[in-house]
Scaffold this active site. Sequence first.
Site, PDB file in Angstrom:
ATOM      1  CE  LYS A 172     -17.274  13.866 -39.186  1.00 40.93           C
ATOM      2  NZ  LYS A 172     -15.859  13.244 -39.304  1.00 40.93           N
ATOM      3  CB  SER A 204     -20.002  15.331 -35.949  1.00 45.28           C
ATOM      4  OG  SER A 204     -20.772  16.860 -35.681  1.00 45.28           O
ATOM      5  CE1 TYR A 234     -17.587  17.049 -41.010  1.00 46.58           C
ATOM      6  CE2 TYR A 234     -19.474  18.093 -39.966  1.00 46.58           C
ATOM      7  CZ  TYR A 234     -18.152  17.571 -39.833  1.00 46.58           C
ATOM      8  OH  TYR A 234     -17.554  17.190 -38.498  1.00 46.58           O
TER       9      TYR A 234
END
Length: 341
Positions: A153, A124, A149
């Site tokens: 990644k 992302s 989150y």
Amino acid sequence: MKILVTGGAGFIGSHTVVELISAGHTPIILDNFSNSDRSSLKGIEQITGKSPLFYEGDACDIAFVRRIFEENTIDGIIHFAGLKSVGESVTDPLRYYRNNIDSLITLLECAKTYHTKSFVFSSSATVYGEPDVLPIPETAERKVSLSPYGNTKKICEDILQDVATAENSDIHIIALRYFNPIGAHPSGLIGELPIGVPNNLVPFITQTAMGKREKLTIFGDDYPTPDGTCIRDFIHVVDLAKAHIRTLEYLSQGQNLTYRAYNVGTGLGVSVKQLVETFEEVNGVKVPYVIGTRRTGDIMTCYADPTLIRNDIGWQSELSLADALRDAWNWEKNISEHDKK
Ligand code: NAD
Ligand code: UFG
């Protein structure tokens, strides 16, 4: 090629399964429906006329994942399965670390055991944090994330790099850093299915236009941008899906690469207000909105430099913002009609 698509019942995964089938590949879907349901599998079948092999279960469950590799010869893996709500990750970080990191390690262990050489990972633009350079090139610094989150990644990218560059490793890995995926399949048969109140802008807009929500709140119009609202790189999910197919085909040509990360965006910065106005224009519907305060953790401006993926892999976005917003509205109308029945 036979491709294992983890999270293949989800938003980006289902569109990628459709494009894999259109390109003549054979997807095998793994999903536990933690953030999706069977309707996307039905949609895939209606669009393509094919029902891919489906395994229901948890990508963190090594015995279950091994069984898929025992029963099939897998040429490549696209690993979409992951939890993706920024807010939820702040309140329940352990669930995010467990799910997103454990599933990656499980898939990589199976890839090693069963000699699967091509691996594509869903990363992302969140790894760039508040960028210092615009448009953002892949060489930009990855910042400490404001959310668990985002950290998953970044940690997953590091794991992938270590695994790919280890001595005697024969796996080739590409992490695709998505910017803001929006839209739906033009058929209106698959799209984004947010559970509860949507976090993301476009599902909130379509639900407001449909009258399911009273009004949209634009989070801040006092940013130092031309119209005061945040700027993003909105990419049509079908374009994004195609980037995966191109990437797998590139990897299968025996590229001399171990690990690389690529941006997947349009290269265009669009403000939140511009997006709302375009939605209204394209679809001829009103989106009532109010201006609220800034949302904690929001990045002001984020858009990709997509040169690298164009030059190396030969992919670039083809669909417009208007296409994406038309398709998103068509999808919303279809699911609302279905809900009424
Ligand atoms: P999604 O929630 O629609 O799809 C993810 C799918 O994975 C769901 O079907 C869910 O049920 C499944 N899943 C989750 N954990 C699983 C597990 N342990 N085992 C089996 N299945 C599991 O999300 P999406 O928007 O399609 O995102 C796909 C990937 O792309 C995610 O990794 C996400 O973090 C990443 N990503 C998404 C965006 C975005 O804005 N949508 C942006 C950047 C990156
Ligand atoms: N926004 C509003 N009102 C809303 C929802 C969003 O004004 O009701 C604004 C946000 O403030 C932001 C823009 O719309 O300025 C886009 O917000 P999204 O939540 O749709 O997307 P983000 O760019 O915040 O985050 C997305 C994904 C993350 C991912 C990140 C970078 O949701 O998972 O892109 O890839 F990490």
